[in-house]
Design an enzyme around this catalytic site. Sequence first.
Site, mmCIF file in Angstrom:
data_model
loop_
_atom_site.group_PDB
_atom_site.id
_atom_site.type_symbol
_atom_site.label_atom_id
_atom_site.label_comp_id
_atom_site.label_asym_id
_atom_site.label_seq_id
_atom_site.Cartn_x
_atom_site.Cartn_y
_atom_site.Cartn_z
ATOM 1 N N LEU A 125 10.313 40.169 45.848
ATOM 2 C CA LEU A 125 10.624 40.382 47.254
ATOM 3 C C LEU A 125 9.664 41.428 47.783
ATOM 4 O O LEU A 125 9.291 42.358 47.061
ATOM 5 C CB LEU A 125 12.064 40.886 47.435
ATOM 6 C CG LEU A 125 13.233 39.936 47.133
ATOM 7 C CD1 LEU A 125 14.552 40.675 47.316
ATOM 8 C CD2 LEU A 125 13.184 38.707 48.024
ATOM 9 N N ASP A 126 9.278 41.296 49.058
ATOM 10 C CA ASP A 126 8.457 42.340 49.677
ATOM 11 C C ASP A 126 9.201 43.672 49.600
ATOM 12 O O ASP A 126 10.438 43.718 49.614
ATOM 13 C CB ASP A 126 8.190 42.024 51.153
ATOM 14 C CG ASP A 126 7.287 40.817 51.339
ATOM 15 O OD1 ASP A 126 6.651 40.390 50.358
ATOM 16 O OD2 ASP A 126 7.225 40.296 52.470
ATOM 17 N N ARG A 127 8.440 44.730 49.578
ATOM 18 C CA ARG A 127 9.040 46.065 49.500
ATOM 19 C C ARG A 127 10.054 46.316 50.625
ATOM 20 O O ARG A 127 11.108 46.910 50.414
ATOM 21 C CB ARG A 127 7.930 47.127 49.548
ATOM 22 C CG ARG A 127 8.432 48.549 49.407
ATOM 23 C CD ARG A 127 7.275 49.533 49.419
ATOM 24 N NE ARG A 127 7.746 50.900 49.285
ATOM 25 C CZ ARG A 127 6.954 51.964 49.283
ATOM 26 N NH1 ARG A 127 5.653 51.809 49.411
ATOM 27 N NH2 ARG A 127 7.459 53.179 49.168
#
Length: 315
Positions: free
Chosen positions: A142-144
Site C-alpha cells: 500500500l502507498d505510505r
Amino acid sequence: MNTMTQQVRLLVIDAEQEGQRLDNFLKTQLKGVPKSLIYRIVRKGEVRVNKKRIKPEYKLVAGDEVRIPPVRVAEANELPSARLSSIQALEQQILYEDDVLIVLNKPAGMAVHGGSGLSFGVIEGLRALRPDARFMELVHRLDRDTSGCLMIAKKRSALKHLHEQLRLKTMRKQYAALVRGQWQSHVRSINAPLLKNVLQSGERIVRVNPEGKPSETRFHVLKRFADATLVEASPITGRTHQIRVHTAHAGHPIACDDKYGDQLFDQRMRDLGLERLFLHASKLTFQHPVSGSEMSLEAPLAPHLQALLAKLPSA
C-alpha cells in the site's frame, strides 16, 4: 546503539524455504543488517552454499547448507522510543492472524517497508513484534499515505499461494476514496495504461500514457455529497498509484492527494479537518492458503475520516 556479534551459522534449507533467492533469505536471517552489507559479504565469498561461493540471485534448494558469517547486528530489542511506540501500536491494528498470515489495518503515514530514507516500516515492525517468526514477507503493498487492509505471509508456501491469487486476479481488493465533484454513475470502469516515471529526486510519478502498462479499476458510488463523492474502487491490476491516477484522469482527484490532487478542493477538505489522503483499503477477499475457504476481512475507516464525512453537506 549497542551491537552483538553473531557466531558462524550453518543453516539447512527446508522445503518451506526452497525456491527463495539467497539475498532475500539472508535479509530474513540478518534482520537489522543493511542490504549493502549483505551483498558485500556475498560478493566477498563469506556466505557459502554447500561450501561454494554463490551469487545473490541463486535460488535455494531443499537440503542446501548455507554458511552465514559473523555479522554485527543491532540489538533486537533496542529501538528508539518513537519507533517502539509505533511498533506497539501495530499490535492493536491486527485484524486477523493465524499460523500462516497476518492482515492488519495499516495506519496512514507509515511505509510498508524501510527504504528511501526510511529505516523502518510495517514489515520491520511486525518482525520486531514476532521475533520467533522465521519467515515474514509482504504479500502486496500500500502507498505510505494509504490506510487499510495489508496482508503479510508468515510462511513461504502461503506467500506463493497468495501471489498466485494476485496473478490470477482472484484476490479482490476494495478501497474507499473521497473524490472531488459528482462521480458519474455510468463510469463503472476505467481502462487507462499507466507509465511510471522516477524523477531525479527519487519521487515516483505515474501518468496515463499509451506506452504504459494496461491498467483497470472498477468503481461504484457509495455516497454523494454536495461537492464530493465517496466511491468504492476495485483495482483489477495492481499498478503504482493506480487508483489515484485513474480518479484524477476521470476528472475526480482524491481528496488531499499531494501528487495528483486539486489544490482548491484539498484546501476545502483541510478546512474541515482532513489531514491525509482519503484513500482506504477497506476490504480484502481471498482464498485461505491452507484451508482453501474464502475469507473477507474489513478495515474500518479511521474515526477522523468518519468525522469528516459527517461534516460534508449532502448532495
